[in-house]
Design an enzyme around this catalytic site. Structure first.
Site, PDB file in Angstrom:
ATOM      1  N   SER A 214      15.157  21.148 -17.334  1.00 49.86           N
ATOM      2  CA  SER A 214      13.934  21.929 -17.485  1.00 49.86           C
ATOM      3  C   SER A 214      14.253  23.166 -18.321  1.00 49.86           C
ATOM      4  CB  SER A 214      13.429  22.345 -16.102  1.00 49.86           C
ATOM      5  OG  SER A 214      12.629  23.504 -16.201  1.00 49.86           O
TER       6      SER A 214
ATOM      7  N   HIS B 129       0.828  -1.222   0.000  1.00 47.64           N
ATOM      8  CA  HIS B 129       0.000   0.000   0.000  1.00 47.64           C
ATOM      9  C   HIS B 129       0.860   1.269   0.000  1.00 47.64           C
ATOM     10  CE1 HIS B 129      -3.353  -2.637   1.457  1.00 47.64           C
ATOM     11  NE2 HIS B 129      -2.366  -3.203   2.119  1.00 47.64           N
TER      12      HIS B 129
END
Ligand code: ARG
Length: 434
Positions: free
Chosen positions: A282, A160
């Protein structure tokens, strides 16, 4: 250009340019992937016609030789599959007719574009599966190698996405090795399943000629005939779906792996660093190094799923050939070619992953030993598991443990200290012989 193959003086007005563009669609672009296979099948068909006396030995030879020439011209870029050609199949016949005159016009006896496209597709799919099997094997080999290099390097095991129990890098790597071995095996099984020749079934009803279908199938290395001509046409798209399903197994594994890497490279985890060539900068933020490659690898499964559903959606048809089927080529070939490109990058990526072992170890918190404590109570003290589980665990019991001890004690078959890598090696080797 010579006229349409199907043009006859008394029938069918020629389509105008817009209609022609619509009918061909982007077919020519995808037929480039089928072209070499169509040539191989055309040669085998010519040889078959010679064996039943429709072509003389000399005619069959000049067809074969010309097809070889066409192949060379195609490979060198001298022959371009482009408008106003209708499709690869008619382009080949037109080329032969121009080169050889009467003899060229004989190639299409006993064949239709319907079985011609089917055999070219079948050969393409078969070779795509060979490429897929090779890349799955290579990927599995690299995962296994890396899993064998070190032993028992602790990292948290999550369920999980919550910390669960200590695990190891090697177990994580071996998980992907095994998945790619299974993908390679599935590919081999799928190849065997589709290795049947559709050629010699013509438009879908056979022909009034005693075609040597078996001989033609042998020449093309098919294992058997796809017997019923109606079934051959009905199966178009269904074989493609199975290949895409096989591909989907590999790309789904790739998606999961890319997800893991994407999480592990995030600064909050900082478990893994990527080789710099797999990252990009970027355009705005000078500080950034982004895992674009990983994200595009993760997205590849969506392309396969989309294509699968596109092909499936086209298959709401009654028996026989329908032009709808032409559209299944784009989805199939796009998914196959882009996935093979993506999967081909994975071995080098896996080789270059830099594990931040200190951070991984540090992320193992004492609470993660709770299961170990409970199972020790079962094994050492003979407690029923549920009682061992419920009995409070003291901080002192947890603090006494280390990640190394925890993973070393994990001896159930397949687990950290018993990865069974030799067995996986053996399975990988077996994929080369089956
Ligand atoms: N481009 C066609 C396809 O992919 C080739 C077969 C054409 N057959 C026909 N009967 N019009 O299906």
């Amino acid at each position: 250009m010579t006229d349409f193959l199907w043009a006859k003086s008394d029938q069918n007005a020629r389509p105008d340019a817009a209609l022609q563009r619509f009918l061909s669609g982007d077919d020519l672009q995808w037929d480039r992937f089928l072209f070499e296979f169509d040539i191989a099948a055309s040669k085998a068909h010519a040889h078959g016609l010679q064996r039943i006396g429709i072509l003389t030995v000399a005619e069959s030879k000049s067809l074969s030789d010309s097809l070889e020439d066409l192949l060379a011209e195609f490979r060198s870029g001298k022959f371009l599959l482009q408008p106003p050609m209708e499709d690869a199949h008619s382009a080949i016949e037109s080329w032969l007719s121009e080169k050889l005159g009467e003899v060229g016009k004989k190639i299409h006896a006993g064949r239709s574009r319907n079985d011609q496209v089917q055999v070219a597709l079948r050969l393409y799919l078969r070779s795509a599966l060979d490429r897929l099997r090779d890349v799955c094997r290579e990927t599995a080999r690299v995962f296994l190698n890396r899993a064998s290099q070190t032993e028992l390097t602790p990292m948290p095991g999550f369920t999980h996405l919550q910390r669960a129990v200590p695990s190891t890098i090697e177990m994580w790597l071996a998980a992907y090795a095994e998945a790619f071995i299974d993908a390679a095996e599935l590919t081999t099984l799928t190849r065997r399943w589709l290795n049947a020749s559709p050629l010699g079934t013509a438009a879908g009803y056979g022909v009034n000629l005693p075609l040597d279908r078996e001989g033609v199938a042998r020449e093309l290395n098919f294992e058997r005939l796809q017997i019923n001509p109606i079934y051959v046409q009905n199966s178009r798209g269904q074989f493609e779906m199975q290949v895409l399903a096989c591909l989907a197994q590999a790309t789904l594994t790739l998606r999961r792996f890319a997800w893991d890497v994407s999480l592990f490279t995030c600064q909050e985890f900082d478990f893994v660093k990527l080789p710099s060539k797999f990252s990009t900068g970027s355009s705005l933020m000078p500080n950034k190094s982004n895992p674009d490659t990983i994200e595009l690898l993760r997205a590849q499964h969506a392309v396969v799923q989309g294509s699968l559903s596109e092909v499936q959606s086209l298959l709401s048809l009654p028996a026989g050939y329908h032009r709808d089927l032409q559209l299944s080529k784009a989805a199939t070939i796009r998914a196959i070619e882009s996935s093979l490109l993506a999967l081909g990058l994975v071995p080098e990526l896996v080789k270059g992953l830099q594990f931040q072992t200190e951070q991984m170890r540090a992320a193992i918190s004492p609470d993660m030993y709770a299961t170990d404590v409970a199972l020790d109570r079962v094994q050492r003290d003979g407690l029923p598991f549920r009682d061992a589980y419920r009995k409070p665990i003291t901080p002192a019991e947890l603090a006494a443990r280390t990640p190394e001890q925890s993973v070393a004690a994990r001896v159930s078959p397949g687990a950290c200290n018993r990865l069974m890598l030799e067995e996986l090696q053996q399975r990988l080797r077996a994929t080369y012989t089956t």
